[in-house]
Write a protein that holds these residues in place. Structure first.
Motif, PDB file in Angstrom:
ATOM      1  N   UNK A  72      44.657  10.666  16.370  1.00  0.00           N
ATOM      2  CA  UNK A  72      43.816   9.622  16.968  1.00  0.00           C
ATOM      3  C   UNK A  72      43.195  10.105  18.290  1.00  0.00           C
ATOM      4  N   UNK A  73      43.923  10.949  19.013  1.00  0.00           N
ATOM      5  CA  UNK A  73      43.379  11.437  20.290  1.00  0.00           C
ATOM      6  C   UNK A  73      42.386  12.572  20.096  1.00  0.00           C
ATOM      7  N   UNK A  74      42.638  13.432  19.091  1.00  0.00           N
ATOM      8  CA  UNK A  74      41.703  14.534  18.829  1.00  0.00           C
ATOM      9  C   UNK A  74      42.342  15.895  19.018  1.00  0.00           C
ATOM     10  N   UNK A  75      41.635  16.932  18.506  1.00  0.00           N
ATOM     11  CA  UNK A  75      42.180  18.300  18.529  1.00  0.00           C
ATOM     12  C   UNK A  75      42.059  18.962  19.890  1.00  0.00           C
ATOM     13  N   UNK A 227      39.962  -7.861  22.324  1.00  0.00           N
ATOM     14  CA  UNK A 227      40.631  -7.575  21.047  1.00  0.00           C
ATOM     15  C   UNK A 227      39.756  -6.775  20.087  1.00  0.00           C
ATOM     16  N   UNK A 228      38.441  -6.881  20.251  1.00  0.00           N
ATOM     17  CA  UNK A 228      37.546  -6.152  19.339  1.00  0.00           C
ATOM     18  C   UNK A 228      37.594  -4.651  19.576  1.00  0.00           C
ATOM     19  N   UNK A 229      38.134  -4.264  20.747  1.00  0.00           N
ATOM     20  CA  UNK A 229      38.205  -2.834  21.069  1.00  0.00           C
ATOM     21  C   UNK A 229      39.482  -2.206  20.509  1.00  0.00           C
ATOM     22  N   UNK A 230      40.243  -2.965  19.696  1.00  0.00           N
ATOM     23  CA  UNK A 230      41.512  -2.452  19.174  1.00  0.00           C
ATOM     24  C   UNK A 230      41.378  -1.975  17.738  1.00  0.00           C
ATOM     25  N   UNK A 231      41.975  -0.808  17.468  1.00  0.00           N
ATOM     26  CA  UNK A 231      42.031  -0.297  16.091  1.00  0.00           C
ATOM     27  C   UNK A 231      43.502  -0.104  15.727  1.00  0.00           C
ATOM     28  N   UNK A 232      43.962  -0.804  14.689  1.00  0.00           N
ATOM     29  CA  UNK A 232      45.380  -0.730  14.345  1.00  0.00           C
ATOM     30  C   UNK A 232      45.570  -0.111  12.977  1.00  0.00           C
ATOM     31  N   UNK A 233      46.678   0.601  12.830  1.00  0.00           N
ATOM     32  CA  UNK A 233      47.041   1.160  11.532  1.00  0.00           C
ATOM     33  C   UNK A 233      48.548   1.009  11.376  1.00  0.00           C
ATOM     34  N   UNK A 234      48.953   0.608  10.165  1.00  0.00           N
ATOM     35  CA  UNK A 234      50.383   0.425   9.886  1.00  0.00           C
ATOM     36  C   UNK A 234      50.942   1.647   9.183  1.00  0.00           C
ATOM     37  N   UNK A 236      54.660   3.091   7.058  1.00  0.00           N
ATOM     38  CA  UNK A 236      55.969   2.833   6.468  1.00  0.00           C
ATOM     39  C   UNK A 236      56.161   1.337   6.196  1.00  0.00           C
ATOM     40  N   UNK A 237      55.201   0.799   5.452  1.00  0.00           N
ATOM     41  CA  UNK A 237      55.308  -0.613   5.056  1.00  0.00           C
ATOM     42  C   UNK A 237      55.214  -1.577   6.219  1.00  0.00           C
ATOM     43  N   UNK A 238      54.627  -1.131   7.305  1.00  0.00           N
ATOM     44  CA  UNK A 238      54.417  -2.024   8.450  1.00  0.00           C
ATOM     45  C   UNK A 238      55.507  -1.940   9.502  1.00  0.00           C
ATOM     46  N   UNK A 239      56.542  -1.149   9.290  1.00  0.00           N
ATOM     47  CA  UNK A 239      57.615  -1.056  10.294  1.00  0.00           C
ATOM     48  C   UNK A 239      57.121  -0.414  11.594  1.00  0.00           C
ATOM     49  N   UNK A 240      56.083   0.411  11.471  1.00  0.00           N
ATOM     50  CA  UNK A 240      55.531   1.074  12.652  1.00  0.00           C
ATOM     51  C   UNK A 240      54.031   0.797  12.741  1.00  0.00           C
ATOM     52  N   UNK A 241      53.530   0.840  13.957  1.00  0.00           N
ATOM     53  CA  UNK A 241      52.095   0.639  14.152  1.00  0.00           C
ATOM     54  C   UNK A 241      51.548   1.677  15.126  1.00  0.00           C
ATOM     55  N   UNK A 242      50.299   2.030  14.878  1.00  0.00           N
ATOM     56  CA  UNK A 242      49.537   2.805  15.856  1.00  0.00           C
ATOM     57  C   UNK A 242      48.366   1.933  16.267  1.00  0.00           C
ATOM     58  N   UNK A 243      48.276   1.669  17.552  1.00  0.00           N
ATOM     59  CA  UNK A 243      47.178   0.832  18.051  1.00  0.00           C
ATOM     60  C   UNK A 243      46.401   1.628  19.093  1.00  0.00           C
ATOM     61  N   UNK A 244      45.122   1.763  18.859  1.00  0.00           N
ATOM     62  CA  UNK A 244      44.257   2.451  19.822  1.00  0.00           C
ATOM     63  C   UNK A 244      43.316   1.415  20.419  1.00  0.00           C
TER      64      UNK A 244
END
Ligand SMILES: C[S@@+](CC[C@H](N)C(=O)[O-])C[C@H]1O[C@@H](n2cnc3c(N)ncnc32)[C@H](O)[C@@H]1O
Length: 247
Positions: A72-75, A227-234, A236-244
């Motif tokens: 998500x941050x980049x190479x 809130x519109x500036x948030x991008x979320x991804x789940x 392992x079935x939602x147990x973990x989240x990545x929010x940018x």
């Protein structure tokens, strides 16, 4: 790397920058009461600095979550990057390589000198990294001074008021347009077996973690956050989240 003088602990022998002004040597109550075994006790590092163990605690998802955070941050990461709190495993080494590839610098803050010292030993001497003993809830650095910040599995360990202050501080120190990246627990789907098995255990071991099952991360974000500036991804079935979040 070079070392800044430190009134709190003896300066490390090698040459990474290790600055100790902000934290004042005080361990917050939630850390000494609930996480002494994981981070504070002198033997904690010896026990937990094993990537397979952290991977086990994350149900086999360490690499996946680490790589998702980095992707998500980049190479290549020019400018100034902030990592809020040390983590066991090789996340920071990998992050520092991407920072070096972009000609940037990385600051890692943590409130525990033992954790900063452990991280110092994991990084190559010439990594463009400064280690700062700071409280995430009171960073003591100028506003808008970082291009991006990462918070990896810290927020679930903090009581709600500290979590809110940590996010407030990170929003303050990241420049407008910069990225704030959070990876942490979330509420798994209804069908997820760990929802019923893991929550009671987690609630005993990590008493503030269930907050992240009960509430969306936006609950602790500063009021001005859109809130519109948030991008979320789940994961392992939602147990973990990545929010940018774009600041
Ligand atoms: C990032 S969290 C959890 C990491 C995860 N369990 C792992 O190691 O993969 C652990 C770190 O947060 C740090 N920490 C906790 N509260 C803090 C605070 N208020 N300010 C700065 N660091 C903090 C602890 O000292 C510890 O090094």
């Amino acid at each position: 790397m070079s070392i800044a003088p430190n009134p709190g602990i003896a300066p490390p022998a090698r040459s990474m920058k290790l600055a100790m002004p902000g934290a004042g040597g005080k361990v917050p109550h939630y850390l000494s009461a609930h996480y002494w075994w994981a981070y504070v006790h002198p033997r904690s590092v010896r026990v937990f600095e094993r990537q397979w163990l952290i991977n086990l605690i994350l149900w086999g998802n360490y690499r996946r979550l680490r790589d998702a955070a980095l992707a998500e941050l980049g190479d290549s990461l020019p400018g100034r990057t902030l990592q809020v709190a040390c983590v066991y495993g090789d996340l920071t080494s990998r992050l520092s390589r991407r920072v070096a590839a972009g000609g940037g610098t990385l600051d890692v803050v943590d409130i525990l000198p033992i954790q900063l010292e452990n991280l110092r030993q994991k990084l190559p001497k010439d990594a463009p990294v400064r280690l700062l003993a700071r409280d995430s809830a009171e960073l003591g650095v100028p506003s808008a001074s970082y291009d991006r910040a990462m918070i990896f599995f810290l927020l679930h360990e903090q009581p709600a008021d500290v979590r809110r202050r940590t996010l407030g501080e990170v929003f303050r120190v990241v420049k407008p347009g910069g990225t704030i990246l959070v990876v942490d627990y979330a509420r798994p789907g209804r069908w997820h077996p760990l929802r019923y098995l893991w929550l009671p255990i987690l609630a005993v071991l990590e008493p503030f973690a269930p907050d992240l099952w009960r509430h969306d991360l936006s609950v602790w974000l500063p009021p001005h956050c859109d809130g519109r500036a948030m991008r979320s991804k789940s994961f392992f079935g939602g147990l973990y989240q990545r929010v940018a979040v774009t600041r």
